[in-house]
Design a protein around this motif. Structure first.
Motif, short mmCIF file in Angstrom:
data_model
loop_
_atom_site.label_atom_id
_atom_site.label_comp_id
_atom_site.label_asym_id
_atom_site.label_seq_id
_atom_site.Cartn_x
_atom_site.Cartn_y
_atom_site.Cartn_z
N GLY A 95 7.08 -1.64 -5.98
CA GLY A 95 6.67 -0.42 -6.66
C GLY A 95 5.60 0.31 -5.88
O GLY A 95 5.32 0.00 -4.72
N LEU A 96 5.00 1.28 -6.55
CA LEU A 96 3.93 2.09 -5.97
C LEU A 96 2.60 1.63 -6.56
O LEU A 96 2.46 1.54 -7.79
N VAL A 97 1.64 1.35 -5.71
CA VAL A 97 0.34 0.87 -6.16
C VAL A 97 -0.74 1.47 -5.27
O VAL A 97 -0.49 1.77 -4.10
N GLN A 98 -1.91 1.64 -5.83
CA GLN A 98 -3.02 2.14 -5.05
C GLN A 98 -3.63 1.03 -4.20
O GLN A 98 -3.52 -0.16 -4.54
N ALA A 99 -4.26 1.41 -3.13
CA ALA A 99 -4.94 0.45 -2.27
C ALA A 99 -5.92 -0.37 -3.11
O ALA A 99 -6.63 0.17 -3.96
N GLY A 100 -5.93 -1.67 -2.85
CA GLY A 100 -6.77 -2.57 -3.62
C GLY A 100 -6.07 -3.19 -4.81
O GLY A 100 -6.60 -4.13 -5.42
N GLY A 101 -4.91 -2.68 -5.14
CA GLY A 101 -4.16 -3.18 -6.28
C GLY A 101 -3.34 -4.42 -5.96
O GLY A 101 -3.41 -4.96 -4.85
N LYS B 205 -3.10 -3.03 0.97
CA LYS B 205 -3.54 -2.00 1.90
C LYS B 205 -2.37 -1.07 2.21
O LYS B 205 -1.21 -1.48 2.11
N PRO B 206 -2.65 0.15 2.62
CA PRO B 206 -1.56 1.06 2.99
C PRO B 206 -0.64 0.48 4.06
O PRO B 206 0.57 0.74 4.04
N GLU B 207 -1.18 -0.33 4.96
CA GLU B 207 -0.35 -0.94 6.00
C GLU B 207 0.57 -2.03 5.48
O GLU B 207 1.41 -2.53 6.22
N ASP B 208 0.45 -2.39 4.21
CA ASP B 208 1.40 -3.33 3.60
C ASP B 208 2.67 -2.61 3.13
O ASP B 208 3.62 -3.28 2.69
N THR B 209 2.68 -1.30 3.20
CA THR B 209 3.85 -0.53 2.79
C THR B 209 5.07 -0.90 3.64
O THR B 209 5.02 -0.84 4.87
N GLY C 42 17.99 -11.24 0.67
CA GLY C 42 18.03 -10.40 -0.51
C GLY C 42 18.19 -8.94 -0.10
O GLY C 42 18.16 -8.60 1.09
N GLN C 43 18.33 -8.08 -1.09
CA GLN C 43 18.62 -6.67 -0.82
C GLN C 43 17.37 -5.87 -0.47
O GLN C 43 17.48 -4.75 -0.01
N GLY C 44 16.21 -6.44 -0.68
CA GLY C 44 14.97 -5.73 -0.35
C GLY C 44 14.40 -5.01 -1.55
O GLY C 44 15.14 -4.49 -2.39
N THR C 45 13.09 -4.98 -1.61
CA THR C 45 12.39 -4.24 -2.65
C THR C 45 11.25 -3.46 -1.99
O THR C 45 10.53 -4.00 -1.15
N GLN C 46 11.14 -2.20 -2.34
CA GLN C 46 10.17 -1.31 -1.68
C GLN C 46 8.78 -1.50 -2.28
O GLN C 46 8.61 -1.47 -3.50
N VAL C 47 7.82 -1.68 -1.40
CA VAL C 47 6.42 -1.71 -1.78
C VAL C 47 5.72 -0.55 -1.08
O VAL C 47 5.79 -0.43 0.15
N THR C 48 5.08 0.30 -1.85
CA THR C 48 4.37 1.44 -1.29
C THR C 48 2.93 1.41 -1.78
O THR C 48 2.69 1.35 -2.99
N VAL C 49 2.00 1.40 -0.83
CA VAL C 49 0.58 1.35 -1.16
C VAL C 49 -0.05 2.67 -0.74
O VAL C 49 -0.04 3.02 0.45
N SER C 50 -0.59 3.37 -1.70
CA SER C 50 -1.21 4.66 -1.41
C SER C 50 -2.71 4.48 -1.16
O SER C 50 -3.35 3.60 -1.73
N SER C 51 -3.23 5.34 -0.31
CA SER C 51 -4.66 5.24 0.06
C SER C 51 -5.52 6.05 -0.89
O SER C 51 -5.04 6.80 -1.71
#
Length: 122
Positions: A9-15, A86-90, A113-122
């Motif tokens: 999912g989408l999470v803020q940095a530090g989450g 961290k954003p670089e974990d995206t 597996g099919q993959g799951t998207q991780v997006t880290v916003s700064s």
């Protein structure tokens, strides 16, 4: 054999996020399991791996102290708890099983597996 990854999912940095990967069609409880990730324009890299009885784990240097891999053989599931993101974990995160390992690294098996998207916003 199918591997179903979820939890991205989408999470803020530090989450934090917790990924899960369930194997169906075969127990595979006797195999090591691992998480890889692939960011746009980069090669797929090993994030973490765990032996069949959880006696051995391996982490990429970039995630040590922040990510924890675990497994529940009764549920044929492997988890990746990701903290202090961290954003670089995206990246797209993939689970893998059927591979082998030595004291230094994990060698991927043929089951992904099919993959799951991780997006880290700064």
């Amino acid at each position: 054999v199918q591997l179903q990854a979820s939890g991205g999912g989408l999470v803020q940095a530090g989450g934090s996020l917790k990924l899960s990967c369930v194997a169906s069609g075969s127990t595979f409880s006797g195999y090591a399991k691992a998480w890889y990730r692939q960011a746009p324009g980069k090669e797929r890299e090993l994030v973490a791996a765990i032996s069949s009885m959880s006696t051995w784990t391996k982490y990429a240097d970039s995630v040590k102290g922040r990510f924890t891999i675990s497994r529940d053989n009764a549920k044929n599931t492997v988890y990746l708890q990701m903290n202090s993101l961290k954003p670089e974990d995206t990246a797209v995160y993939y689970c893998n099983t059927g591979g082998s390992y030595n004291s230094n690294t994990y060698y991927p098996g043929t089951y992904w597996g099919q993959g799951t998207q991780v997006t880290v916003s700064s």
